[in-house]
Design a protein around this motif. Structure first.
Motif, mmCIF file in Angstrom:
data_model
loop_
_atom_site.group_PDB
_atom_site.id
_atom_site.type_symbol
_atom_site.label_atom_id
_atom_site.label_comp_id
_atom_site.label_asym_id
_atom_site.label_seq_id
_atom_site.Cartn_x
_atom_site.Cartn_y
_atom_site.Cartn_z
ATOM 1 N N GLY A 10 10.339 6.681 5.397
ATOM 2 C CA GLY A 10 9.945 5.557 6.224
ATOM 3 C C GLY A 10 8.489 5.619 6.649
ATOM 4 O O GLY A 10 8.004 4.737 7.344
ATOM 5 N N SER A 11 7.797 6.659 6.207
ATOM 6 C CA SER A 11 6.366 6.716 6.490
ATOM 7 C C SER A 11 5.601 6.100 5.330
ATOM 8 O O SER A 11 6.162 5.852 4.254
ATOM 9 N N VAL A 12 4.317 5.879 5.567
ATOM 10 C CA VAL A 12 3.496 5.169 4.580
ATOM 11 C C VAL A 12 3.352 5.974 3.283
ATOM 12 O O VAL A 12 3.062 5.419 2.228
ATOM 13 N N VAL A 13 3.607 7.294 3.343
ATOM 14 C CA VAL A 13 3.523 8.095 2.122
ATOM 15 C C VAL A 13 4.886 8.281 1.462
ATOM 16 O O VAL A 13 4.967 8.785 0.342
ATOM 17 N N ASP A 14 5.963 7.920 2.137
ATOM 18 C CA ASP A 14 7.321 8.141 1.598
ATOM 19 C C ASP A 14 8.168 6.952 2.024
ATOM 20 O O ASP A 14 9.100 7.073 2.825
ATOM 21 N N ALA A 15 7.831 5.793 1.463
ATOM 22 C CA ALA A 15 8.412 4.541 1.936
ATOM 23 C C ALA A 15 9.878 4.410 1.566
ATOM 24 O O ALA A 15 10.339 4.996 0.591
ATOM 25 N N LYS A 16 10.587 3.646 2.401
ATOM 26 C CA LYS A 16 12.006 3.349 2.139
ATOM 27 C C LYS A 16 12.118 1.977 1.499
ATOM 28 O O LYS A 16 11.437 1.032 1.903
ATOM 29 N N TRP A 17 12.966 1.855 0.512
ATOM 30 C CA TRP A 17 13.311 0.563 -0.076
ATOM 31 C C TRP A 17 13.721 -0.372 1.038
ATOM 32 O O TRP A 17 14.426 0.071 1.938
ATOM 33 N N PRO A 18 13.289 -1.632 1.079
ATOM 34 C CA PRO A 18 12.533 -2.360 0.061
ATOM 35 C C PRO A 18 11.051 -2.529 0.402
ATOM 36 O O PRO A 18 10.503 -3.595 0.179
ATOM 37 N N ALA A 19 10.419 -1.483 0.892
ATOM 38 C CA ALA A 19 8.984 -1.609 1.148
ATOM 39 C C ALA A 19 8.234 -1.818 -0.176
ATOM 40 O O ALA A 19 8.585 -1.227 -1.185
ATOM 41 N N GLY A 20 7.206 -2.639 -0.152
ATOM 42 C CA GLY A 20 6.402 -2.884 -1.345
ATOM 43 C C GLY A 20 5.474 -1.708 -1.624
ATOM 44 O O GLY A 20 5.010 -1.037 -0.688
ATOM 45 N N VAL A 21 5.226 -1.435 -2.892
ATOM 46 C CA VAL A 21 4.438 -0.261 -3.273
ATOM 47 C C VAL A 21 3.464 -0.545 -4.423
ATOM 48 O O VAL A 21 2.829 0.371 -4.942
ATOM 49 N N ALA A 22 3.300 -1.814 -4.806
ATOM 50 C CA ALA A 22 2.597 -2.100 -6.074
ATOM 51 C C ALA A 22 1.142 -1.650 -6.060
ATOM 52 O O ALA A 22 0.577 -1.333 -7.097
ATOM 53 N N MET A 23 0.495 -1.633 -4.877
ATOM 54 C CA MET A 23 -0.916 -1.249 -4.843
ATOM 55 C C MET A 23 -1.125 0.184 -4.381
ATOM 56 O O MET A 23 -2.241 0.584 -4.019
ATOM 57 N N ILE A 52 0.799 -1.238 0.000
ATOM 58 C CA ILE A 52 0.000 0.000 0.000
ATOM 59 C C ILE A 52 0.824 1.276 0.000
ATOM 60 O O ILE A 52 0.305 2.343 -0.322
ATOM 61 N N ASN A 53 2.114 1.216 0.397
ATOM 62 C CA ASN A 53 2.899 2.448 0.540
ATOM 63 C C ASN A 53 3.007 3.202 -0.779
ATOM 64 O O ASN A 53 3.021 2.606 -1.851
ATOM 65 N N THR A 54 3.187 4.523 -0.652
ATOM 66 C CA THR A 54 3.679 5.259 -1.811
ATOM 67 C C THR A 54 5.146 5.572 -1.555
ATOM 68 O O THR A 54 5.524 5.959 -0.452
ATOM 69 N N ALA A 55 5.976 5.384 -2.557
ATOM 70 C CA ALA A 55 7.318 5.960 -2.506
ATOM 71 C C ALA A 55 7.161 7.431 -2.885
ATOM 72 O O ALA A 55 6.089 7.844 -3.344
ATOM 73 N N PHE A 56 8.219 8.228 -2.712
ATOM 74 C CA PHE A 56 8.059 9.672 -2.925
ATOM 75 C C PHE A 56 7.459 10.033 -4.282
ATOM 76 O O PHE A 56 6.603 10.924 -4.357
ATOM 77 N N PRO A 57 7.851 9.385 -5.384
ATOM 78 C CA PRO A 57 7.280 9.790 -6.675
ATOM 79 C C PRO A 57 5.752 9.707 -6.735
ATOM 80 O O PRO A 57 5.113 10.603 -7.287
#
Lengths: 693, 717
Positions: free
Chosen positions: B327-340, B286-291
């Motif tokens: 490291g937050s759910v809106v700006d996740a750190k690798w290797p957090a999953g982000v596909a959804m 569920i996370n979003t990475a910064f982009p």
């Protein structure tokens, strides 16, 4: 054989007659939106006067009266059509309202940038007049749930209580199995015998329920008005001694009989552009141009249509206004740049902009003197001296136009009035050029394979600029440019067409289904071409052609390929596949057909054509005309005295170097410096634009 | 260098035209349904530094991708592998620039002579980019290692030739290589078309003029945006959007709760959007990475703040500062999953920006025309269906039914019914017949859902209900639900308008489904969707997309508008009475508003809000300046106070949280669930209604986690 073509447009009603002694005359009357046939009859009176006859004398000797009308389109644009009721599969009553959840299709440029204005197209039928009936057919055409006939009767009675005068029927998967829709029609004929009934399986048998529903709703919406108008027109013509065949322009190409138009009135909705494109095809065929770009500058829009390999392009996702359609419609792309487009200064970007707001026909440009106060493209053309009369009669108020441009454009930008006027013309013509380029060059086509036609009242004024530098093979202003859509009505073949979507399957597995559908459709279109008690001269041969609609697996673009005139077998698969790839590249762009995807058969279509013989106009004779007057005009920042030639006086192949004007009763060709104009023996004018990129 | 107003305008129009043509070229060559029917793509032209000067109007959040991908390539690849004429770079890396792995970006530099003058590029959503699950999304991913592994920017076109080795490397990952290959061909062709057209433009007017026009577009649009910001009152606005995912540490069957928290601060002509207080990142999905955070934020700024301005996204960045915590759910750190991410956290991000900007604009009568309440969240009701058809073929696909949710109400019109998320203007759902062609399912119903639009003086757009069942398939059909918006409403109302109805996901038996088709409510306590959800023969899948938020107190809605909604089936008679206090009577001429009864009922409601007291009368010209449609700020006295815009009752000092000084009426969030459904875990959420203690008008409605402190949502400091 004598023919009359009349095309009713938003502002003018244009007429062309080809008399049985080979004369060609044209006329232009004001349109009469509240009683459309009055404008039609006025244009005929003008035609008759031009050949020194009474309207009765002219009409009595006329074999074919071909007509394009905006009666249906006006009803759609002004929301004044019929009280329609819709029957659909129960559970899917919201199809029209959901509109595939798209809120921006067909919105104007202006509204697109304002998200609070994003909304669905207006509903031609409110939700309360949409009724579901229990029934279900699946994706292979099998009946999953039989039709609840008692429920159909209940629904029709409920709709009758709303006072509906037309019924649109669109059931799921009806293109694959029309039985339920046909049964609904039979019941409707019993319950509401006076109602027009539109069936999606007959009118628009394409897979995709939203577009199909839109199509039948539009059809039903305009049916009573179109039918009543055609009745009145027919009576008026008969009273004036017309005993020939009345034909109507189809937006799917060609013309059709009055009876056919009554059966599917939606076909009358885009007659003007369809007529223009039909005439383009004919002119192109006569001149040996298989590929053409047809361009038309109107009061509120610039229209571009494409003819590829002698055939008009068909829109991939046709729309009328904001309503989607599931039937072939000749492809004409528009932008809102026309004579009425308003020029303005964007203060933040410091840009001189033209449109998308338009002064339209009312109040119109400042120079019309009808109350317009905002400077428009036409005002710039008037100030530049490119146009000095409107429709042959009205004098333009050039001083008022110059004053508006001075105050609204020139002063804020620190330009002279002349610079501002030329700037407005340049910006507008570049917008037009952008659209021409987008519809041709950038789809991968080579512009030197194309000729460009400029028609309509104003197209020839601007063509020198918007066609310049595109590398077109030839730039043509056809004879009767101003009445080109009317000419298109009589230059069209009488045409009946039908199509049928198949459940998508690989071509080699679809041969039986294709053969069966082709046989059935061919018989159907042949029967549709029956013109009843006013047949045309019988020496004409009806041509029937069937096509197969092919596409790559799970792709959206369907391309139609002509089938041989016999049943097809496995041996035909390679030939058809090759023809498909070739046409795919023509339509979609070079390199696009090289994929190794499976080719699917998705549709079969048939058309029947009865060519209308068109007498050839007399050959123009040579000689050298002299200018019949001169006028001041602005080119490249300089006002100069320019010769004005009369279209009719120019000798064949006489070359007129720019700056100059060639004018006829209803149009002016602007010949820019460095350009030249020449009228061929065929009567069409060619513009040469020189080498400027 | 001077650029005259005429040449500038010609170049500006040409840039837009070139970009539109690129989208057409892409759609033509690709021809895929995702690209053509659903318009899940976008194209852009950027300046040399990647700032976007022309963008298409499809999925706006995808546009920021192009800028970030270009920035990454410029930062890393200048020397190795080099950036040259005829090169094109492909990537689907959400940590570099894309929204999530299925979005594939292809960018190409544009060289006029030796000088790089800009970039062109496009994004297309792919049916499959590999990874453990079809469609690339997996609910139970613990990290990105359980998702499609992203491909960083790779020079797939070199010297204008597709590198066949890299093309194979890209396609081998996918379960749908044919479709991906066509989309890639379309993207390559679109970039070539744009480059050729830009070079012709440079030939005609000179590269300097073209670059100058791009710079002027960016500067001029930024100035316009800053002028709009400067014209609005300064202040701070806050919003919290919740989502549920994965096992809950406290053992709730509703799953763990994540919060996206935004504080929007506007000072002068600068806007800061601070997401730092959002929850820590989840393991996967569920996370979003910064982009994606930036993409959805900027898309929302463009739509909700930029109405009527030139459509130049690159101009937004200098005026809008995004603050987030790694490291937050809106700006996740690798290797957090982000596909959804796009169906989950990104929707919450969009909602937060929407609500805060709408509250800001609502503080100005002049700018209120741009105010829009919350639209549906795209994730609610969305699914991927997969399995093996009876002919042995594997299938996997989204129905996209979830995008037929409601739009937010405006200050002058109801929300657009069943119109989809506002930041994806060109998107849409497919025809039932098209979905049935490619998925072995049969729909029983697709209908606008009565009472799902958020009640209000102007109501939110209604959402929709979709029922389908397996058809001609023996094996069970796997159902991956995006699972959001079930336990609480998500589409916010404004100015006292209520949130839209929440979404639904359920798998029911045929009898219960038949009751739904008949329009009955089916009271059920449902589990949130698990990873093993599947449809057996005869099962019916139920999806409801949310309704949009309303605007203004529902008691102020025109009774005739309520009657029209009842006649059109958009509001039931029961909800006409309960939500809008409008009574409808049957007369000989058909249903009509019972005016006297409605009057009386509305008066009674207002008294009930005030605990039985008579409400104060409305004031003609309340003092102070507008703070929102329902509140005013009166700084005439020594201490500025916040007052009710209707009855002028002084509520609190301007420095205090006004919501603490309004009457609070808390209702369970589950009352917003459709069809009588209830979801496990929903009791953790509440919907807070706030009334003016003077006149009883509904000032605000805010969904919240039960027990959390009152949000300081409107803060004029």
């Amino acid at each position: 054989m004598q023919l009359i073509g009349v095309d009713t447009g938003g502002t003018f009603t244009d007429a062309v007659a080809v008399t049985d002694d080979g004369r060609v005359v044209a006329s232009k009357a004001l349109s009469t939106p509240h009683r459309v046939e009055a404008g039609v009859l006025a244009s005929i009176e003008l035609l008759a006067a031009a050949v020194q006859q009474t309207p009765e004398e002219l009409l009595a000797r006329t074999d074919v009266f071909a007509h394009g009308t905006t009666v249906g389109l006006n009803a759609v644009l002004t929301g004044t059509g019929a009280t329609v009721g819709v029957l659909t599969t129960a559970g899917f009553e919201s199809t029209l309202a959901i509109a595939k959840a798209n809120k921006v299709h067909g919105l104007s440029e202006e509204d697109l940038r304002r998200p609070t204005r994003w909304d669905k197209p207006p509903l031609l039928v409110p939700r309360r007049r949409v009724r579901g009936v229990r029934e279900r057919i699946d994706r292979s055409g099998q009946v999953v749930e039989p039709l609840d006939e008692a429920g159909v009767r209940d629904a029709l009675r409920a709709l009758a209580a709303y006072g509906v005068d037309a019924i649109a029927v669109a059931l799921l998967w009806s293109p694959l199995n029309p039985e339920h829709e046909r049964r609904v029609a039979a019941i409707a004929a019993e319950e509401l015998p006076d109602c027009h009934v539109s069936l999606s399986s007959e009118l628009a048998p394409r897979i995709g329920e939203y577009e199909r529903t839109c199509s039948v709703v539009l059809d039903a919406y305009v049916a009573p008005l179109v039918s009543s108008y055609l009745g009145r027109l027919h009576t008026a013509l008969t009273e004036r001694k017309f005993g020939g065949t009345l034909l109507l322009t189809r937006m799917g190409g060609g013309v059709q009989s009055v009876d056919a138009a009554r059966r599917s009135p939606v076909q009358t909705l885009r007659s003007g552009p369809a007529g223009g494109l039909a005439a383009t095809v004919k002119v192109g065929a006569a001149l040996g141009h298989p590929n053409l770009v047809a361009t038309d500058v109107g009061g509120t829009s610039f229209d571009v249509g494409l003819v590829l390999a002698g055939e008009p392009g068909y829109a991939a996702r046709p729309m009328i206004d904001r309503f989607a359609l599931a039937m072939p419609v000749v492809d004409v792309t528009s932008i809102g740049t026309g004579g009425g487009s308003i020029a303005w200064v964007d203060p933040v970007l410091g840009a001189l902009r033209v449109g998308p707001q338009s002064a339209g026909a009312e109040p119109g440009p400042v120079c019309y003197g009808r109350g317009g106060t905002l400077a428009t493209l036409t005002d710039a053309a008037a100030v530049a001296g490119y146009v000095d009369r409107l429709g042959g009669a009205l004098e333009l108020d050039v001083a008022a136009a110059a004053d508006a441009i001075e105050r609204q454009i020139a002063r804020p930008l620190g330009l002279t009035v002349d610079e501002a006027a030329e700037g407005i013309l340049a910006v507008a013509c570049e917008q037009m050029k952008d659209l021409v380029r987008r519809t041709t060059v950038e789809r991968g086509h080579d512009p030197s394979d194309f000729a460009l036609l400029a028609y309509g009242g104003a197209g020839p004024q601007y063509a020198g600029r918007y066609a310049e530098g595109l590398g077109m093979r030839e730039i043509l202003v056809p004879a009767f440019a101003a009445q080109f859509s009317a000419f298109g009505a009589i230059a069209s073949d009488i045409r009946a067409a039908a199509e049928h979507d198949l459940a998508p399957a690989p071509l080699r597995d679809s041969l039986d289904a294709v053969n069966a559908a082709a046989g059935r459709l061919a018989a159907s279109v042949r029967a549709q071409l029956d013109l009843g008690d006013a047949p045309l001269a019988s020496e004409q041969q009806v041509i029937v052609r069937c096509r197969i609609g092919l596409r790559f697996y799970r792709q959206v673009h369907r391309v139609d390929i002509v089938l041989p005139d016999r049943t097809i077998g496995p041996d035909d698969v390679p030939t058809l596949s090759a023809a498909f790839r070739q046409r795919y590249e023509q339509v979609v762009g070079p390199g696009s057909g090289a994929t190794d995807s499976t080719i699917e058969a998705v549709a079969v279509s048939a058309e029947a054509l009865l060519p209308v013989p068109l007498p050839t106009a007399g050959v123009r004779h040579g000689g050298t005309a002299t200018p019949h007057r001169h006028r001041e005009a602005l080119f490249g920042g300089k006002r100069q005295r320019c010769p004005v030639y009369a279209w009719d006086e120019l000798g064949a192949d006489q070359s007129v170097p720019g700056p100059a004007f060639v004018e006829s009763d209803s149009t002016t060709v602007v010949v820019h410096p460095g350009h030249a104009a020449r009228i061929g023996a065929d009567g069409h004018l060619r513009l040469t634009t020189g080498a400027r990129p | 260098m001077t650029l005259d107003p005429i040449t500038f305008e010609i170049i500006r129009h040409r840039l837009d035209s070139i970009n539109d043509e690129a989208a057409t070229t892409l759609q033509h060559v690709s021809g895929s349904q995702i690209a053509v029917e659903s318009n899940d793509l976008n194209t852009a032209i950027t300046a040399a530094d990647g700032r976007v000067v022309a963008c298409g109007r499809f999925i706006l959040a995808q546009v920021a991708s192009i800028q970030l991908v270009v920035a990454d390539i410029l930062a890393r690849y200048r020397d190795n592998p080099g950036i040259a004429r005829g090169d094109q770079f492909v990537t689907n890396d959400p940590y570099v620039g894309t929204l999530h792995q299925p979005d594939v970006v292809l960018v190409a530099p544009v060289f006029a002579g030796d000088r790089m003058i800009g970039w062109v590029g496009s994004t297309v959503h792919q049916a499959d980019v590999g990874g453990p699950t079809p469609g690339g999304m997996s609910m139970d991913a613990r990290s990105i290692w359980d998702e499609p592994i992203p491909m960083p920017p790779v020079k797939i076109v070199e010297g204008d030739r597709i590198r066949r080795d890299l093309e194979r490397e890209y396609l081998i990952r996918s379960r749908t290589p044919q479709l991906n290959a066509l989309d890639l061909a379309g993207q390559v062709a679109a970039n070539r078309t744009s480059i050729a057209a830009l070079l012709r433009l440079c030939e005609r007017y000179g590269a300097d003029q073209v670059e100058g026009a791009m710079a002027r577009l960016l500067a001029g649009t930024e100035r316009q945006l800053r002028e709009r910001l400067a014209a609005l009152p300064d202040g701070r606005w806050r919003h919290v959007a919740h989502l549920e995912y994965g096992p809950d540490p406290d053992g709730s069957p509703g799953g763990a709760v994540y919060a996206v928290r935004l504080t929007a601060t506007k000072r002068g002509d600068q806007l800061e959007l601070d997401f730092s207080d959002s929850s820590d990142q989840a393991g996967g999905a569920i996370n979003t990475a910064f982009p994606a955070l930036a993409g959805f934020t900027m898309a929302a700024v463009l739509v909700y703040l930029g109405g009527g301005l030139p459509w130049v996204p690159g101009a937004l960045w200098p005026a809008v500062r995004i603050v987030s915590r790694k490291g937050s759910v809106v700006d996740a750190k690798w290797p957090a999953g982000v596909a959804m991410s796009t169906a989950t956290v990104a929707q919450a991000v969009r909602t937060c920006v929407n609500v805060c900007l709408a509250r800001m604009l609502d503080g100005s009568a002049e700018h209120a025309e741009h105010v829009m309440a919350g639209c549906q969240l795209a994730g609610g009701g969305g699914v991927v269906l997969s399995g093996q058809a009876d002919d042995g073929r594997l299938f996997a696909g989204m129905t996209l039914d979830e995008v037929a949710g409601g739009g937010g109400a405006r200050t002058f019109a109801d929300g657009a019914d069943s119109s989809g998320p506002t930041t994806s203007p060109g998107g849409g759902c497919a025809n039932v017949e098209v979905n049935e062609s490619y998925l072995p399912v049969r729909y029983l119903m697709r209908a606008e859902l009565a009472d799902s639009g958020g009640p209000g003086r102007l109501r939110g757009g209604v959402g929709s209900l979709h029922l389908l069942t397996p058809h001609e398939v023996q094996a069970p059909v796997g159902v991956l639900s995006f699972g959001q918006g079930l336990q609480h409403p998500g589409a916010m109302g404004l100015a006292g308008g209520e949130p839209g109805g929440s979404g639904a996901f359920a798998i029911l038996g045929p009898d219960e489904a038949r009751a739904l088709v008949r329009g009955e409510r089916v009271p059920l306590e449902l589990p949130v969707p698990g990873r093993d959800a599947a449809l057996a023969a005869g099962d019916v899948h139920v999806a409801v997309s949310q309704g949009g938020g309303g605007y203004g107190d529902p008691l102020e809605r025109e009774p005739d508008a309520v009657l029209a909604d009842v006649l059109d089936g958009l509001v039931s008679r029961e909800c006409a009475a309960s939500d809008h206090a409008v009574l409808i009577a049957d007369t000989e001429a058909g249903p009509a508003v019972d005016s006297a009864g409605t009057e009386a009922l509305r008066a009674q409601r207002r008294r009930a809000r005030l605990g039985g007291r008579e409400p104060r009368a409305a004031v003609e010209q309340p003092p102070g300046r507008r703070l929102s449609a329902t509140l005013r700020l009166d700084d005439a006295g020594a201490t500025p106070v916040i007052t009710c815009a209707r009855c002028a009752t002084a509520l609190c000092r301007a420095s205090e949280n006004v919501h603490e000084h309004l009457l609070l009426d808390e209702r369970p969030a589950r009352t917003f669930a459709p069809l009588g459904f209830g979801y496990q875990g929903a009791d953790r959420f509440t919907v807070r209604r706030f009334y003016c203690p003077g006149c009883g008008v509904q000032v605000d409605v805010i969904p919240a986690r039960r027990g959390e402190p009152l949000l300081h949502a409107i803060d004029p400091r």
